[in-house]
Each structure stands twice: as C-alpha cells, then as structure tokens.
Scaffold this motif. Sequence first.
Motif, PDB file in Angstrom:
ATOM      1  N   THR A  99      -2.390   2.198  -7.983  1.00 25.16           N
ATOM      2  CA  THR A  99      -1.424   3.191  -8.484  1.00 25.16           C
ATOM      3  C   THR A  99      -2.121   4.407  -9.094  1.00 25.16           C
ATOM      4  O   THR A  99      -1.591   5.508  -9.062  1.00 25.16           O
ATOM      5  CB  THR A  99      -0.485   2.560  -9.539  1.00 25.16           C
ATOM      6  OG1 THR A  99      -1.277   1.751 -10.409  1.00 25.16           O
ATOM      7  CG2 THR A  99       0.584   1.716  -8.873  1.00 25.16           C
TER       8      THR A  99
ATOM      9  N   ALA B 176      -5.882   7.987   4.065  1.00 27.96           N
ATOM     10  CA  ALA B 176      -4.510   7.668   3.669  1.00 27.96           C
ATOM     11  C   ALA B 176      -3.603   8.000   4.841  1.00 27.96           C
ATOM     12  O   ALA B 176      -3.858   8.932   5.602  1.00 27.96           O
ATOM     13  CB  ALA B 176      -4.126   8.500   2.451  1.00 27.96           C
ATOM     14  N   GLU B 177      -2.574   7.175   4.998  1.00 31.45           N
ATOM     15  CA  GLU B 177      -1.647   7.370   6.095  1.00 31.45           C
ATOM     16  C   GLU B 177      -0.247   7.499   5.497  1.00 31.45           C
ATOM     17  O   GLU B 177       0.102   6.774   4.570  1.00 31.45           O
ATOM     18  CB  GLU B 177      -1.729   6.125   6.994  1.00 31.45           C
ATOM     19  CG  GLU B 177      -1.552   6.379   8.457  1.00 31.45           C
ATOM     20  CD  GLU B 177      -1.695   5.085   9.256  1.00 31.45           C
ATOM     21  OE1 GLU B 177      -2.611   4.285   8.972  1.00 31.45           O
ATOM     22  OE2 GLU B 177      -0.870   4.874  10.152  1.00 31.45           O
TER      23      GLU B 177
ATOM     24  N   GLU C  16      -4.872   5.745  -8.037  1.00 31.81           N
ATOM     25  CA  GLU C  16      -5.722   6.434  -7.062  1.00 31.81           C
ATOM     26  C   GLU C  16      -4.933   7.526  -6.353  1.00 31.81           C
ATOM     27  O   GLU C  16      -3.768   7.327  -6.006  1.00 31.81           O
ATOM     28  CB  GLU C  16      -6.218   5.453  -5.981  1.00 31.81           C
ATOM     29  CG  GLU C  16      -7.384   4.611  -6.388  1.00 31.81           C
ATOM     30  CD  GLU C  16      -7.777   3.632  -5.282  1.00 31.81           C
ATOM     31  OE1 GLU C  16      -8.968   3.429  -5.109  1.00 31.81           O
ATOM     32  OE2 GLU C  16      -6.894   3.074  -4.618  1.00 31.81           O
ATOM     33  N   GLN C  17      -5.615   8.638  -6.117  1.00 27.77           N
ATOM     34  CA  GLN C  17      -4.987   9.694  -5.333  1.00 27.77           C
ATOM     35  C   GLN C  17      -5.135   9.351  -3.854  1.00 27.77           C
ATOM     36  O   GLN C  17      -6.233   9.076  -3.380  1.00 27.77           O
ATOM     37  CB  GLN C  17      -5.674  11.027  -5.644  1.00 27.77           C
ATOM     38  CG  GLN C  17      -4.802  12.206  -5.305  1.00 27.77           C
ATOM     39  CD  GLN C  17      -5.583  13.503  -5.375  1.00 27.77           C
ATOM     40  OE1 GLN C  17      -6.721  13.539  -5.824  1.00 27.77           O
ATOM     41  NE2 GLN C  17      -4.945  14.580  -4.931  1.00 27.77           N
ATOM     42  N   GLN C  18      -4.026   9.353  -3.138  1.00 27.15           N
ATOM     43  CA  GLN C  18      -4.090   8.973  -1.721  1.00 27.15           C
ATOM     44  C   GLN C  18      -4.532  10.169  -0.898  1.00 27.15           C
ATOM     45  O   GLN C  18      -3.730  10.957  -0.434  1.00 27.15           O
ATOM     46  CB  GLN C  18      -2.742   8.448  -1.240  1.00 27.15           C
ATOM     47  CG  GLN C  18      -2.360   7.160  -1.938  1.00 27.15           C
ATOM     48  CD  GLN C  18      -1.164   6.486  -1.303  1.00 27.15           C
ATOM     49  OE1 GLN C  18      -0.835   6.743  -0.146  1.00 27.15           O
ATOM     50  NE2 GLN C  18      -0.503   5.634  -2.057  1.00 27.15           N
TER      51      GLN C  18
ATOM     52  N   SER D 155      -7.550  11.579   2.062  1.00 27.71           N
ATOM     53  CA  SER D 155      -8.472  11.125   3.107  1.00 27.71           C
ATOM     54  C   SER D 155      -9.800  11.845   2.992  1.00 27.71           C
ATOM     55  O   SER D 155      -9.852  13.064   2.996  1.00 27.71           O
ATOM     56  CB  SER D 155      -7.867  11.407   4.489  1.00 27.71           C
ATOM     57  OG  SER D 155      -6.663  10.697   4.642  1.00 27.71           O
TER      58      SER D 155
ATOM     59  N   TRP E 114      -3.752   0.979  -1.769  1.00 29.37           N
ATOM     60  CA  TRP E 114      -4.144   2.002  -2.730  1.00 29.37           C
ATOM     61  C   TRP E 114      -3.686   1.554  -4.119  1.00 29.37           C
ATOM     62  O   TRP E 114      -2.592   1.012  -4.268  1.00 29.37           O
ATOM     63  CB  TRP E 114      -3.480   3.334  -2.393  1.00 29.37           C
ATOM     64  CG  TRP E 114      -4.000   3.976  -1.144  1.00 29.37           C
ATOM     65  CD1 TRP E 114      -3.472   3.855   0.110  1.00 29.37           C
ATOM     66  CD2 TRP E 114      -5.131   4.844  -1.028  1.00 29.37           C
ATOM     67  NE1 TRP E 114      -4.219   4.591   1.004  1.00 29.37           N
ATOM     68  CE2 TRP E 114      -5.242   5.208   0.338  1.00 29.37           C
ATOM     69  CE3 TRP E 114      -6.076   5.344  -1.932  1.00 29.37           C
ATOM     70  CZ2 TRP E 114      -6.245   6.052   0.814  1.00 29.37           C
ATOM     71  CZ3 TRP E 114      -7.074   6.180  -1.457  1.00 29.37           C
ATOM     72  CH2 TRP E 114      -7.155   6.521  -0.108  1.00 29.37           C
TER      73      TRP E 114
ATOM     74  N   TYR F 251      -7.438  -1.709   8.030  1.00 28.16           N
ATOM     75  CA  TYR F 251      -6.925  -1.532   6.660  1.00 28.16           C
ATOM     76  C   TYR F 251      -7.678  -2.482   5.755  1.00 28.16           C
ATOM     77  O   TYR F 251      -7.807  -3.659   6.064  1.00 28.16           O
ATOM     78  CB  TYR F 251      -5.426  -1.825   6.628  1.00 28.16           C
ATOM     79  CG  TYR F 251      -4.626  -0.876   7.489  1.00 28.16           C
ATOM     80  CD1 TYR F 251      -4.348   0.416   7.050  1.00 28.16           C
ATOM     81  CD2 TYR F 251      -4.181  -1.254   8.747  1.00 28.16           C
ATOM     82  CE1 TYR F 251      -3.639   1.303   7.852  1.00 28.16           C
ATOM     83  CE2 TYR F 251      -3.475  -0.377   9.555  1.00 28.16           C
ATOM     84  CZ  TYR F 251      -3.207   0.908   9.101  1.00 28.16           C
ATOM     85  OH  TYR F 251      -2.515   1.779   9.898  1.00 28.16           O
TER      86      TYR F 251
ATOM     87  N   PRO G   1       0.997   1.690   2.569  1.00 31.58           N
ATOM     88  CA  PRO G   1       0.416   1.401   1.251  1.00 31.58           C
ATOM     89  C   PRO G   1      -1.084   1.082   1.298  1.00 31.58           C
ATOM     90  O   PRO G   1      -1.736   1.029   0.270  1.00 31.58           O
ATOM     91  CB  PRO G   1       1.206   0.171   0.792  1.00 31.58           C
ATOM     92  CG  PRO G   1       1.632  -0.503   2.057  1.00 31.58           C
ATOM     93  CD  PRO G   1       1.809   0.585   3.086  1.00 31.58           C
TER      94      PRO G   1
ATOM     95  N   ARG H 270      -5.224   1.394   2.497  1.00 27.42           N
ATOM     96  CA  ARG H 270      -6.284   2.344   2.865  1.00 27.42           C
ATOM     97  C   ARG H 270      -6.749   2.036   4.282  1.00 27.42           C
ATOM     98  O   ARG H 270      -6.941   0.870   4.641  1.00 27.42           O
ATOM     99  CB  ARG H 270      -7.508   2.189   1.949  1.00 27.42           C
ATOM    100  CG  ARG H 270      -7.245   2.251   0.486  1.00 27.42           C
ATOM    101  CD  ARG H 270      -8.514   2.500  -0.293  1.00 27.42           C
ATOM    102  NE  ARG H 270      -9.650   1.651   0.102  1.00 27.42           N
ATOM    103  CZ  ARG H 270     -10.861   1.763  -0.406  1.00 27.42           C
ATOM    104  NH1 ARG H 270     -11.105   2.695  -1.313  1.00 27.42           N
ATOM    105  NH2 ARG H 270     -11.841   0.968  -0.020  1.00 27.42           N
TER     106      ARG H 270
ATOM    107  N   PRO I 119      -2.878  13.125   4.063  1.00 26.16           N
ATOM    108  CA  PRO I 119      -2.559  11.839   4.704  1.00 26.16           C
ATOM    109  C   PRO I 119      -2.180  12.013   6.175  1.00 26.16           C
ATOM    110  O   PRO I 119      -1.562  13.008   6.558  1.00 26.16           O
ATOM    111  CB  PRO I 119      -1.364  11.332   3.883  1.00 26.16           C
ATOM    112  CG  PRO I 119      -1.547  11.959   2.547  1.00 26.16           C
ATOM    113  CD  PRO I 119      -2.146  13.317   2.803  1.00 26.16           C
TER     114      PRO I 119
END
Length: 346
Positions: free
Chosen positions: A317, A290-291, A319-321, A323, A315, A311, A295, A297, A262
């Motif tokens: 819950t 991801a930042e 999902e894997q954040q 990039s 994301w 944006y 919250p 994308r 991220p």
Amino acid sequence: MSLSEKISATVITGFLGAGKTTIIQNILQNNDNRRIALIINEFGDVGIDGDLLKGCGNELCTDDDIVELANGCICCTVADDFIPTMERLLEKEIPPEHIIIETSGLALPEPLVRAFNWPEIRTKVNLDGVVTVVDGAALKDGQFAADEAAVETHRQMIEEIDHESPLSELFEDQIETADMIILNKADLLDKSDIEKIRDDLETRSPEGVTVIPSQNGELRLEVILGLWENSTRATRPSSSHHHDHDDHDHEDFENLHIQIPPLGSREVFLNRLSDIIREHNILRIKGILAEDNKPMRLIVQAAGPRVNSYYDRPWQTDEQQISNLILIGHAGLDRNAIVSALAGDG
Ligand SMILES: [Zn+2]
C-alpha cells in the motif's frame, strides 16, 4: 529477495578451450558478494582439476554450491542428473541468488533449455539466458575449437551420451540456441577479423542475438548475467582488482533507466520490447512494472531476444505503482527513440 522472486539461471555453453571457465572465474571474482551456485558439466577443462573454482565468492557458500556432473552428458541425463541437482540447490536453507550452468561443448543446449519448463523447475527458476562462448582465434583458422582432437577425446570419456553429433552440428546448435554470443580471444584477432566473424555469427543466430567480443573472458556482470550492481545490497569493500577490471573493458556499453506509466496491456508491451531489442541491439533488460488494474508487480527480464515475465508479489500500500526499466546496449543508445517505442509511438 522476496519469497516469490524467481532465481535466475544462466546457461554457458561452448567448446572445451573457448574460455568458459575463465569467464566463470571472472564472474566469481567480481560478483559483489552474491551467492552464485555452479553446475559444471565440462570434462577435463582446466580449472576444475586445478581447483580454480573454489568457492562462489561469498562466505555463505558451501562446497555443495558447486556441483560437478561428471559422468554423463547434461542434455542426455536431464531427468537423472540435472533436475535432481537443481532441486537440491533450490531446497537449500539459503538458496543461491543465481545459478550458472556450464555445459560441455558436446551437449546439445536445446534439451537443457526445455528442462526449465519442467514444473519442478519452472515455478522457482527463471531461465535467464543461454550464453554461447566461441573461440575467435579458432574460428579465424576455420576450426570450431582450438584443439578439436581434445574435444573428440573427451567424448570418449563420457559414460552416458546418446548422440554422435559432429562438431559442426553441435556448433550450429550452440549458435541457434544462443541469446548472446561471446566472441572470446578477440585480442588475437584484428578488427576486420572480428567484424567478419561477428557478421557471420549474427547471420546464423536468431534475430536479436548480439555478438560481444571479449578478451580473457572479461565481461561485466550486468551483461553476462543481468546482475546490476545493487546499491541497497550490503557489499564487501571493493578490492582494487574490482576497479581494475572496468579499465580492461574494450566494449563500450550504456545503461538506460526509463520510468513509464502503468501498462495498459502486458502482451502489447512485451511485443514492443521485443521490437526494441532487435532494432537497438539491446543486450539486457530488467524491469519491475505496474499494470493497470492489476494488484501484482510484473517482473520483466530479457537477455537478447529472450524475454521473460512473471508476477512476483502484490504492490504494498505504501509503494508507488510505477514502472522502472533498465536497458543495456552498446554505447550510443537512442534514448528518445526507445522511449517513444515503449509508449507505442515508435
Ligand atoms: Zn547429450
């Protein structure tokens, strides 16, 4: 497509006869069943009259996905013609996935580019990039178009046009507004001609703009529109034509897929991307990022030096954040150098 994902629009400009229509025909033939809408503002180009641009290549496309703005110059009629046409396309029950705008070579691209900042458009559409098509054979002969007289004749046919710009000025504007330049009819040039014209155009265009030689308007969709093949997309069985197409590519491109942690700062990261585009002649970037402590994308798209980001949605819950970035450039990309530059060690 998620509801908040913006629709990308690509502007294709260049003089009559440079090969814009052929490029668009190739796109529609190889478009992987995407719904592509066209707004055409060329006058008397082959193809329109010959009914060659019949449909977008998807059975959901209807006649009104192809709009001809035939009465006025697109840059002079932005408010009366272009914006309402875009709004009609965006309001459709099934909106297009991508919009291509073919401008006449007599239009100044700059006012059209500014129109993408109008509130009605900006919230829904992302200006993917400006692709300028130039006629390599004409340039070699010291001309802007193969038939400059025909270009001038078409100026007389336009009812609404507010500028008398000479061809040299229009050409300059096309080159200066470009995010990518297609040097078409490269098969009529030898290697040293191509290099000479390429150097000249790259000197006159903004830093980060790449000149791509092409024959018969054949180009990969991920290069010209930033549309990568999507394995999750339901596609028609590929026709043999689709496979033949790849064999004709004379320019070697390479894709890099890079995963990064991220982001700490969006701004710092986007500046790094701009540096990488210039240093490594990157043609296209697409990313879902991801930042830290955000919250949402972050969507990033680049065509040459034009880098867009917004944006799109939170994301989920489950999902894997993480990039994911895809970059496309000329074959031989220095992956290690790009990875370190992305991390800020470059
Ligand atoms: Zn105009």
